[in-house]
Design a protein around this motif. Structure first.
Motif, PDB file in Angstrom:
ATOM      1  N   GLU A   9      56.785  -7.762  -6.652  1.00  0.00           N
ATOM      2  CA  GLU A   9      55.690  -7.008  -7.047  1.00  0.00           C
ATOM      3  C   GLU A   9      54.809  -7.774  -7.753  1.00  0.00           C
ATOM      4  OE1 GLU A   9      55.886  -3.873  -5.812  1.00  0.00           O
ATOM      5  OE2 GLU A   9      57.923  -4.136  -5.179  1.00  0.00           O
ATOM      6  N   LYS A  13      50.629 -11.359  -2.819  1.00  0.00           N
ATOM      7  CA  LYS A  13      50.608 -11.756  -1.215  1.00  0.00           C
ATOM      8  C   LYS A  13      49.673 -10.438  -0.266  1.00  0.00           C
ATOM      9  CE  LYS A  13      54.118  -8.495  -0.679  1.00  0.00           C
ATOM     10  NZ  LYS A  13      53.226  -7.297  -0.594  1.00  0.00           N
ATOM     11  N   GLU A  36      54.464  -3.292   6.206  1.00  0.00           N
ATOM     12  CA  GLU A  36      55.597  -2.336   6.314  1.00  0.00           C
ATOM     13  C   GLU A  36      55.998  -2.066   4.828  1.00  0.00           C
ATOM     14  OE1 GLU A  36      59.076  -3.839   8.150  1.00  0.00           O
ATOM     15  OE2 GLU A  36      58.163  -3.661   9.917  1.00  0.00           O
ATOM     16  N   ARG A  47      56.185   5.804   4.254  1.00  0.00           N
ATOM     17  CA  ARG A  47      55.843   5.359   2.931  1.00  0.00           C
ATOM     18  C   ARG A  47      55.656   6.100   1.804  1.00  0.00           C
ATOM     19  NH1 ARG A  47      52.938   0.086   1.899  1.00  0.00           N
ATOM     20  NH2 ARG A  47      51.698   0.298   0.223  1.00  0.00           N
ATOM     21  N   LEU A  51      57.484   5.363  -1.772  1.00  0.00           N
ATOM     22  CA  LEU A  51      56.853   4.688  -2.943  1.00  0.00           C
ATOM     23  C   LEU A  51      56.476   5.894  -4.188  1.00  0.00           C
ATOM     24  CD1 LEU A  51      56.504   2.206  -1.090  1.00  0.00           C
ATOM     25  CD2 LEU A  51      54.114   2.043  -1.708  1.00  0.00           C
ATOM     26  N   PHE A  67      63.414   2.708   5.754  1.00  0.00           N
ATOM     27  CA  PHE A  67      62.657   1.407   5.886  1.00  0.00           C
ATOM     28  C   PHE A  67      63.084   1.099   7.159  1.00  0.00           C
ATOM     29  CE2 PHE A  67      62.389   0.958   1.091  1.00  0.00           C
ATOM     30  CZ  PHE A  67      60.998   0.606   1.282  1.00  0.00           C
ATOM     31  N   ARG A  71      60.546   0.426  10.383  1.00  0.00           N
ATOM     32  CA  ARG A  71      60.235  -0.800  10.979  1.00  0.00           C
ATOM     33  C   ARG A  71      60.688  -0.760  12.763  1.00  0.00           C
ATOM     34  NH1 ARG A  71      63.556  -4.043   7.862  1.00  0.00           N
ATOM     35  NH2 ARG A  71      61.777  -4.005   6.726  1.00  0.00           N
ATOM     36  N   ARG A  93      55.111  -7.894   4.562  1.00  0.00           N
ATOM     37  CA  ARG A  93      56.561  -7.262   4.439  1.00  0.00           C
ATOM     38  C   ARG A  93      57.090  -7.452   5.944  1.00  0.00           C
ATOM     39  NH1 ARG A  93      58.060  -7.116  -0.545  1.00  0.00           N
ATOM     40  NH2 ARG A  93      56.420  -6.542  -2.242  1.00  0.00           N
ATOM     41  N   SER A  97      62.115  -8.425   3.334  1.00  0.00           N
ATOM     42  CA  SER A  97      62.147  -7.243   2.171  1.00  0.00           C
ATOM     43  C   SER A  97      63.286  -6.428   2.158  1.00  0.00           C
ATOM     44  CB  SER A  97      60.783  -6.608   2.221  1.00  0.00           C
ATOM     45  OG  SER A  97      59.662  -7.095   1.862  1.00  0.00           O
ATOM     46  N   THR A  98      63.911  -6.104   3.107  1.00  0.00           N
ATOM     47  CA  THR A  98      64.952  -5.147   3.149  1.00  0.00           C
ATOM     48  C   THR A  98      66.292  -6.078   2.414  1.00  0.00           C
ATOM     49  OG1 THR A  98      64.208  -4.159   5.303  1.00  0.00           O
ATOM     50  CG2 THR A  98      66.550  -3.742   4.465  1.00  0.00           C
ATOM     51  N   TYR A 101      65.272  -6.267  -1.373  1.00  0.00           N
ATOM     52  CA  TYR A 101      65.121  -4.946  -2.077  1.00  0.00           C
ATOM     53  C   TYR A 101      66.564  -4.226  -1.966  1.00  0.00           C
ATOM     54  CZ  TYR A 101      60.490  -5.764  -3.515  1.00  0.00           C
ATOM     55  OH  TYR A 101      59.250  -6.106  -4.261  1.00  0.00           O
ATOM     56  N   GLN A 102      66.845  -3.911  -0.807  1.00  0.00           N
ATOM     57  CA  GLN A 102      68.072  -2.907  -0.558  1.00  0.00           C
ATOM     58  C   GLN A 102      69.265  -3.668  -0.464  1.00  0.00           C
ATOM     59  OE1 GLN A 102      64.948  -2.227   1.399  1.00  0.00           O
ATOM     60  NE2 GLN A 102      64.849  -0.796  -0.279  1.00  0.00           N
ATOM     61  N   PHE A 150      59.158   1.286  -6.891  1.00  0.00           N
ATOM     62  CA  PHE A 150      59.726   0.007  -7.012  1.00  0.00           C
ATOM     63  C   PHE A 150      59.181  -0.716  -8.096  1.00  0.00           C
ATOM     64  CE2 PHE A 150      60.269   1.553  -2.617  1.00  0.00           C
ATOM     65  CZ  PHE A 150      61.591   1.263  -2.419  1.00  0.00           C
TER      66      PHE A 150
END
Ligand code: TYD
Length: 208
Positions: A9, A13, A36, A47, A51, A67, A71, A93, A97-98, A101-102, A150
């Motif tokens: 975060e 980027k 994404e 999204r 979020l 997610f 994708r 992303r 990212s998955t 993050y996940q 997030f």
């Protein structure tokens, strides 16, 4: 040519992606910029749910599945068609990212997450990892808007994500490039664009 932009975060980027888009468009490169989650109409709805700080999921894997759905639709309807037209796709992303993050952030099951992630079989040619200290990133995120679901997580969550990005960068050193964003936007941009142009020329793309 498929290029992804990744980072924690507030890593900067998306700012760099916007600047790359302007620069490469001016030079006449055939680019498509996407992101994404939210690269398709369905994805925009997904999204918003993902979020929104007011969203509460009742099952541990609902977030992951959204997610992945985002994708799958994005890749089939936007990314693959653009790549088959020989466009340069710049994506904010993607699959990394998955994992960050996940898998690392939310501490989900490794086998499950890797197999769902691999429902999408394409991988980036190049991944630019924008890297800064977690405090730097979060203070940038706080300065720009109300924190999303997030951004509002605790420091340990962000630390696991950053560690995972570093692990992925080592594991896939053929495609990962780490760019420090503890510097001015212009200096970071100069580094980013020279990396990108070198890679594009190697692949036979030239300005028109
Ligand atoms: P976004 O506003 O695009 O974040 P940023 O500005 O930091 O890029 O929001 C995307 C959020 O979704 C971000 O916090 C990371 C998260 N995310 C995942 O958790 N898993 C994923 O697979 C993807 C693509 C994003």
């Amino acid at each position: 040519m498929f290029i992804t932009f990744e980072g924690i975060e507030g890593s900067g980027k998306s700012t760099q992606l916007k600047k790359c888009e302007e620069f490469l468009t001016k030079k006449g490169y055939p680019i498509l910029v996407t992101k994404e989650p939210g690269g398709t109409d369905l994805g925009k709805t997904i999204r918003n749910w993902l979020l929104n700080p007011e969203t509460t999921f009742h099952h541990r894997y609902s977030e992951l599945l959204l997610f992945i759905a985002d994708r799958c639709e994005h890749v089939e309807s936007i990314i693959k068609p653009a790549l088959s037209e020989k466009k340069i796709v710049l994506c904010d992303r993607f699959k990394d990212s998955t994992l960050a993050y996940q898998y690392a952030g939310r501490q989900g099951d490794k086998t499950l997450i890797y197999s769902l992630n691999n429902l999408v079989t394409i991988d980036p040619d190049i991944t630019l990892l924008f890297d800064c200290r977690i405090e730097t990133g979060l203070s940038r995120a706080k300065a720009r808007a109300k924190l999303d679901r997030f951004e509002d997580e605790n420091t340990a969550f962000h630390q696991r994500i950053q560690d995972m990005y570093h692990t992925l960068a080592k594991k896939h050193s053929d495609r990962f490039n780490i760019i420090s964003t503890e510097d001015s936007i212009d200096n970071v941009f100069n580094k980013t664009i020279s990396l990108l142009e070198e890679a594009l020329h190697k692949k036979g793309y030239h300005e028109s």
